[in-house]
Design an enzyme around this catalytic site. Sequence first.
Site, short mmCIF file in Angstrom:
data_model
loop_
_atom_site.label_atom_id
_atom_site.label_comp_id
_atom_site.label_asym_id
_atom_site.label_seq_id
_atom_site.Cartn_x
_atom_site.Cartn_y
_atom_site.Cartn_z
N CYS A 117 -7.98 -5.07 -10.88
CA CYS A 117 -7.50 -3.94 -11.68
C CYS A 117 -7.14 -2.82 -10.72
O CYS A 117 -8.02 -2.18 -10.14
CB CYS A 117 -8.62 -3.53 -12.63
SG CYS A 117 -8.16 -2.22 -13.76
N CYS A 171 0.85 -1.20 0.00
CA CYS A 171 0.00 0.00 0.00
C CYS A 171 0.88 1.25 0.00
O CYS A 171 1.78 1.38 0.84
CB CYS A 171 -0.88 -0.03 1.24
SG CYS A 171 -1.86 1.46 1.47
N CYS A 175 -7.42 -0.96 0.85
CA CYS A 175 -6.47 -1.51 1.81
C CYS A 175 -7.21 -1.76 3.13
O CYS A 175 -7.89 -0.87 3.64
CB CYS A 175 -5.34 -0.50 2.02
SG CYS A 175 -4.24 -0.92 3.38
N CYS A 219 -5.64 0.76 6.06
CA CYS A 219 -5.85 2.22 6.11
C CYS A 219 -7.08 2.68 5.35
O CYS A 219 -7.44 3.85 5.41
CB CYS A 219 -4.60 2.96 5.60
SG CYS A 219 -4.40 2.85 3.81
N CYS A 255 0.30 3.05 3.54
CA CYS A 255 0.66 2.48 4.85
C CYS A 255 1.61 1.29 4.78
O CYS A 255 1.93 0.70 5.80
CB CYS A 255 -0.60 2.13 5.64
SG CYS A 255 -1.40 0.60 5.08
ZN LIG Z 1 -2.99 1.02 3.39
#
Ligand SMILES: [Zn+2]
Length: 159
Positions: free
Chosen positions: A148, A76, A124, A127, A79
């Site tokens: 995607c 990510c 995610c 976060c 994060c």
């Molecule tokens: Zn994240």
Amino acid sequence: MKKLLLLFVSIVLFNCNSSAQKKDSKQSESFEISKTDVQWKSELTDIEYHVMRESGTERPFSSPLDKNYKKGTYVCAACQTPLFKGEHKFDSGTGWPSFDREIEGNVAFGTDSDLGYSRDEEHCATCGGHLGHVFNDGPRKTTGKRHCINGAALDFIPE
Ligand SMILES: [Zn+2]
């Protein structure tokens, strides 16, 4: 004094509980990492903020990660939670990094109807940053799924 201590303890407990709570719909979902809009804006680049916090979409073929096929892990961008593995990436021809599966538990799913039909939104799980969408036209030999993903929402950590 005892009363004060009790009050203190209950405040601490309450805070622990509320940050650990997991809910299923995105609107009321609470995340392990949660920041204000101002904080995100100062930490993310413009395109990262647009994609991850405003559920935007980057221009196709704009991400250098689209054609990246090195061994490693995609984390990510906000994060650093590991989200996808390089070995599960494939060339979908769409201009966005595509994967046939996520790292289970680290990606959460919602639904949106931006285009007038329901699609599976992905974000995610740590976060809440928007990543992209999952479709059912992926490689048949493996999962049949096409995740995607906006390259702007990812950082690549080579193996
Ligand atoms: Zn994240």
